[in-house]
Scaffold this motif. Structure first.
Motif, mmCIF file in Angstrom:
data_model
loop_
_atom_site.group_PDB
_atom_site.id
_atom_site.type_symbol
_atom_site.label_atom_id
_atom_site.label_comp_id
_atom_site.label_asym_id
_atom_site.label_seq_id
_atom_site.Cartn_x
_atom_site.Cartn_y
_atom_site.Cartn_z
ATOM 1 N N PHE A 39 -4.984 -22.315 -34.703
ATOM 2 C CA PHE A 39 -4.517 -22.149 -36.080
ATOM 3 C C PHE A 39 -3.192 -21.378 -36.134
ATOM 4 N N VAL A 40 -3.020 -20.387 -35.270
ATOM 5 C CA VAL A 40 -1.766 -19.630 -35.212
ATOM 6 C C VAL A 40 -0.612 -20.561 -34.844
ATOM 7 N N LEU A 41 -0.826 -21.389 -33.830
ATOM 8 C CA LEU A 41 0.217 -22.327 -33.418
ATOM 9 C C LEU A 41 0.539 -23.311 -34.542
ATOM 10 N N ARG A 42 -0.471 -23.727 -35.282
ATOM 11 C CA ARG A 42 -0.240 -24.658 -36.392
ATOM 12 C C ARG A 42 0.604 -24.004 -37.483
ATOM 13 N N ILE A 43 0.298 -22.755 -37.848
ATOM 14 C CA ILE A 43 1.052 -22.103 -38.923
ATOM 15 C C ILE A 43 2.473 -21.771 -38.444
ATOM 16 N N LEU A 44 2.636 -21.386 -37.185
ATOM 17 C CA LEU A 44 3.976 -21.120 -36.657
ATOM 18 C C LEU A 44 4.783 -22.413 -36.553
ATOM 19 N N SER A 45 4.126 -23.513 -36.264
ATOM 20 C CA SER A 45 4.797 -24.808 -36.243
ATOM 21 C C SER A 45 5.275 -25.194 -37.642
ATOM 22 N N ARG A 46 4.447 -24.939 -38.648
ATOM 23 C CA ARG A 46 4.851 -25.209 -40.034
ATOM 24 C C ARG A 46 6.061 -24.360 -40.426
ATOM 25 N N LEU A 47 6.047 -23.087 -40.032
ATOM 26 C CA LEU A 47 7.182 -22.211 -40.345
ATOM 27 C C LEU A 47 8.444 -22.688 -39.620
ATOM 28 N N THR A 48 8.290 -23.114 -38.374
ATOM 29 C CA THR A 48 9.439 -23.621 -37.622
ATOM 30 C C THR A 48 10.027 -24.845 -38.308
ATOM 31 N N SER A 49 9.170 -25.756 -38.721
ATOM 32 C CA SER A 49 9.645 -26.956 -39.433
ATOM 33 C C SER A 49 10.354 -26.579 -40.726
ATOM 34 N N LEU A 50 9.774 -25.627 -41.455
ATOM 35 C CA LEU A 50 10.385 -25.172 -42.705
ATOM 36 C C LEU A 50 11.780 -24.603 -42.448
ATOM 37 N N PHE A 51 11.891 -23.675 -41.508
ATOM 38 C CA PHE A 51 13.164 -23.008 -41.260
ATOM 39 C C PHE A 51 14.206 -23.958 -40.655
ATOM 40 N N ASN A 52 13.758 -25.022 -40.005
ATOM 41 C CA ASN A 52 14.696 -25.997 -39.427
ATOM 42 C C ASN A 52 15.127 -27.062 -40.418
ATOM 43 N N ASP A 53 14.502 -27.102 -41.591
ATOM 44 C CA ASP A 53 14.895 -28.056 -42.619
ATOM 45 C C ASP A 53 16.267 -27.643 -43.178
ATOM 46 N N THR A 54 17.053 -28.600 -43.610
ATOM 47 C CA THR A 54 18.446 -28.361 -44.009
ATOM 48 C C THR A 54 18.592 -27.322 -45.118
ATOM 49 N N ILE A 94 14.197 -20.107 -35.879
ATOM 50 C CA ILE A 94 12.994 -19.635 -35.194
ATOM 51 C C ILE A 94 12.818 -20.474 -33.938
ATOM 52 N N ASP A 95 12.577 -19.819 -32.825
ATOM 53 C CA ASP A 95 12.436 -20.497 -31.533
ATOM 54 C C ASP A 95 11.217 -19.955 -30.800
ATOM 55 N N GLN A 96 10.481 -20.866 -30.177
ATOM 56 C CA GLN A 96 9.303 -20.498 -29.405
ATOM 57 C C GLN A 96 9.728 -19.924 -28.062
ATOM 58 N N LEU A 97 9.045 -18.872 -27.636
ATOM 59 C CA LEU A 97 9.310 -18.254 -26.339
ATOM 60 C C LEU A 97 8.340 -18.819 -25.297
ATOM 61 N N GLU A 98 8.428 -18.352 -24.060
ATOM 62 C CA GLU A 98 7.554 -18.846 -22.989
ATOM 63 C C GLU A 98 6.077 -18.693 -23.332
ATOM 64 N N GLN A 99 5.699 -17.541 -23.823
ATOM 65 C CA GLN A 99 4.313 -17.341 -24.282
ATOM 66 C C GLN A 99 4.198 -18.131 -25.569
ATOM 67 N N GLU A 100 3.401 -19.192 -25.587
ATOM 68 C CA GLU A 100 3.442 -20.160 -26.685
ATOM 69 C C GLU A 100 3.179 -19.589 -28.070
ATOM 70 N N THR A 101 2.564 -18.439 -28.168
ATOM 71 C CA THR A 101 2.308 -17.852 -29.486
ATOM 72 C C THR A 101 3.367 -16.818 -29.886
ATOM 73 N N ASN A 102 4.389 -16.655 -29.052
ATOM 74 C CA ASN A 102 5.462 -15.710 -29.355
ATOM 75 C C ASN A 102 6.733 -16.468 -29.742
ATOM 76 N N PHE A 103 7.384 -15.988 -30.800
ATOM 77 C CA PHE A 103 8.584 -16.628 -31.304
ATOM 78 C C PHE A 103 9.653 -15.572 -31.529
ATOM 79 N N VAL A 104 10.909 -15.996 -31.510
ATOM 80 C CA VAL A 104 12.020 -15.134 -31.890
ATOM 81 C C VAL A 104 12.593 -15.706 -33.183
ATOM 82 N N ILE A 105 12.860 -14.827 -34.125
ATOM 83 C CA ILE A 105 13.339 -15.221 -35.450
ATOM 84 C C ILE A 105 14.678 -14.528 -35.684
ATOM 85 N N SER A 106 15.710 -15.325 -35.940
ATOM 86 C CA SER A 106 17.035 -14.777 -36.259
ATOM 87 C C SER A 106 17.271 -14.968 -37.750
#
Length: 154
Positions: free
Chosen positions: A27-42, A52-64
């Motif tokens: 569920f965490v990966l699903r919600i982070l995927s939704r946020l990534t899609s949102l932030f990558n939208d134009t 937002i970019d996923q790091l090596e640890q799949e549940t860790n992301f970096v947000i600029s």
């Protein structure tokens, strides 16, 4: 601090720890995927300036953001209600010595049922499960703007 005996209810909360941890992570990966899609939208990318970019640890992301850099970290925990996850949002800042520190500025709580809460609140959850697109998009926008605000205020 006083350490009390663990109750049967508390023991039962972790009886299926491995399966529950995997479910929360899904569920965490699903919600982070939704946020990534949102932030990558134009439109959000141009208006909010978030990447937002996923790091090596799949549940860790970096947000600029225009307000600085933040990272996420999943921490699994349990209470009498069962296993849950906290997505900790840490904002990079400088302390009085000029050293970079990353205090937690916000968190998102995710349960084994796929309920997603802003902070430690247990009211007004959104779902990390599959939903009709319009409802989940609106909830994701609310969560994304809340995340951006927490980073800005932190």
């Amino acid at each position: 601090m006083e350490f009390l005996p663990v109750t049967e209810r508390q023991q039962n909360a972790v009886r299926d720890a491995v399966a529950d941890a995997e479910l929360v992570t899904k569920f965490v990966l699903r919600i982070l995927s939704r946020l990534t899609s949102l932030f990558n939208d134009t439109l959000p990318k141009e208006a909010w300036g978030v990447t937002i970019d996923q790091l090596e640890q799949e549940t860790n992301f970096v947000i600029s953001t225009p307000f600085g850099r933040a990272t996420t970290e999943l921490v699994l925990a349990a209470d009498e209600g069962g296993v849950f996850g906290r997505i900790l949002v840490r904002k990079d800042k400088k302390n009085e010595k000029g050293e970079i520190i990353s205090p937690v500025v916000w968190l998102i709580r995710v349960t084994t049922e796929g309920h997603v809460y802003q902070g430690e609140s247990t009211s007004d959850p959104i779902s990390a499960g599959p939903q009709f697109r319009s409802k989940s998009e609106s909830e994701t926008v609310d969560l994304g703007l809340s995340l951006l605000y927490a980073i800005a205020a932190g």
